[in-house]
Design an enzyme around this catalytic site. Sequence first.
Site, PDB file in Angstrom:
ATOM      1  N   GLU A  58       1.002  -1.135  -0.032  1.00  0.00           N
ATOM      2  CA  GLU A  58      -0.114  -0.068  -0.064  1.00  0.00           C
ATOM      3  C   GLU A  58       0.869   1.263  -0.026  1.00  0.00           C
ATOM      4  OE1 GLU A  58      -3.668  -2.165   2.615  1.00  0.00           O
ATOM      5  OE2 GLU A  58      -2.596  -0.044   3.315  1.00  0.00           O
ATOM      6  N   PRO A  59       0.222   2.434  -0.335  1.00  0.00           N
ATOM      7  CA  PRO A  59       1.114   3.608  -0.268  1.00  0.00           C
ATOM      8  C   PRO A  59       1.844   3.871   1.013  1.00  0.00           C
ATOM      9  CG  PRO A  59      -0.936   4.154  -1.407  1.00  0.00           C
ATOM     10  CD  PRO A  59      -0.943   2.662  -0.846  1.00  0.00           C
ATOM     11  N   GLY A  89       4.826  -1.144   3.181  1.00  0.00           N
ATOM     12  CA  GLY A  89       5.445  -1.987   2.148  1.00  0.00           C
ATOM     13  C   GLY A  89       5.909  -3.325   2.917  1.00  0.00           C
ATOM     14  N   GLU A 111       8.357 -17.670  -3.372  1.00  0.00           N
ATOM     15  CA  GLU A 111       8.386 -16.360  -4.209  1.00  0.00           C
ATOM     16  C   GLU A 111       9.934 -15.998  -3.926  1.00  0.00           C
ATOM     17  OE1 GLU A 111       7.071 -11.617  -3.955  1.00  0.00           O
ATOM     18  OE2 GLU A 111       5.910 -13.321  -2.960  1.00  0.00           O
ATOM     19  N   ARG A 158      36.718  -6.683 -27.303  1.00  0.00           N
ATOM     20  CA  ARG A 158      37.189  -5.352 -27.510  1.00  0.00           C
ATOM     21  C   ARG A 158      38.383  -5.183 -26.972  1.00  0.00           C
ATOM     22  NH1 ARG A 158      35.828  -0.260 -28.733  1.00  0.00           N
ATOM     23  NH2 ARG A 158      36.235   1.354 -26.956  1.00  0.00           N
ATOM     24  N   GLN A 201      30.397  -1.795 -16.014  1.00  0.00           N
ATOM     25  CA  GLN A 201      31.889  -1.130 -15.978  1.00  0.00           C
ATOM     26  C   GLN A 201      32.945  -1.536 -16.910  1.00  0.00           C
ATOM     27  OE1 GLN A 201      32.189   1.432 -13.933  1.00  0.00           O
ATOM     28  NE2 GLN A 201      34.430   1.787 -14.270  1.00  0.00           N
ATOM     29  N   GLU A 224      17.270  -6.029   3.572  1.00  0.00           N
ATOM     30  CA  GLU A 224      17.158  -5.488   5.055  1.00  0.00           C
ATOM     31  C   GLU A 224      16.313  -6.435   5.938  1.00  0.00           C
ATOM     32  OE1 GLU A 224      18.915  -2.699   2.874  1.00  0.00           O
ATOM     33  OE2 GLU A 224      16.755  -3.207   2.585  1.00  0.00           O
TER      34      GLU A 224
END
Length: 383
Positions: free
Chosen positions: A129-130, A133, A246, A272, A340, A371
């Site tokens: 939701e706004p 999270g 998940e 390269r 890079q 986290e």
Amino acid sequence: MKRKIFEDEHEALRETARNFLIRECGPYNEEWTKAGQVDREIFKKAGDAGLLGFNIPEEYGGGGAMDDFRFNAVVVEEFAKFDGAAPGLSLQNDVVAPYFVHLANDEQKKRWMPGIATGETILAVAMTEPGAGSDLAGIKTSAKLEGDHYVLNGNKTFISSGINSDLVVVVCRTNPDPAAGHKAFSLLVVERGMEGFERGRKLDKMGLKAQDTAELHFNNVRVPVENLLGQEGMGFYHLMQNLPSERLSIGIGAIAGARAIFEETLQYTRDRKAFGRPIGTFQANRFTLAEMATELDIAEVYIDRCLQGVLDGELDAIDASKNKWWCTELAKRVIDSCLQLHGGYGYMNEYRVARAYTDARIQTIFGGTTEIMKDIVGKSLGV
């Protein structure tokens, strides 16, 4: 190192997935990316190809492989390696379908599962939701029981397949009492076309441009009690039971995608040249390539051990959290190093590494941030 977790039937599905992506998705990359979503018909084509529903019981049109996550892993890996727009089959197969497989009653299975298996019914899950999270306990979307319906009100955001979805598993608060704690939440299935169910903005993301992500709004949506998934008041616990698959899926996709970018970069460093020789022959670059090759191998070994854990019924939330945070953070580092090594070309969107850089960035966030994963692991250590 040769991976030994997969058998012939899994490799056959891998070949099917590769051919499907080239044939059915490749020609529409630019169109879908510009539109910000894939065409709905691609889910039906994926179902016809056997890339959906293999973890749904055969009696409902599925493949019956509910206990073999290796099929899921094969599809996730091939879609992660693909350079182009593709439907979010992992969301359908690994994230949302298990809620229906494990929680739906017989009537619900007969009503919904055949369409899920064929791809005619596209799934989404609405948690975020706004203002909530990672902290699912902060969810404010509410559902009040009135007779034979729940009246659903609230807003969700960052919902994958938010535009295309036909069935949305909505996490909502069915008990307003603060003392209810985690037992305040339930899962309701909201169907396309229900009055008061509105899709908001299709969100403009930095990556994964062809994956529709949207805001969803529920304004006095009357959801029949027959659409309660699982038990009332047990929604939080139902989520916790399904999140490991998940998170494993996200880790699998992260490493498969990083592996594809690494292999392209390795070839680039061979081709390269700078100062008269291939850039891969410079010691600093060779060391960087060696580190990436080693860490990707190690990550795949852990992924395969987790897959074996699923087969043995041993994979728990702790192992899945370790897998998720380590693999996604590694993928982020690998792709950054590959960019890079490409120098200025790596910053150009015409090069795959540039697109992968923005696509992969979400992996350490969705499905539980790094986290949160570390906190889960840390708590398991008694600290």
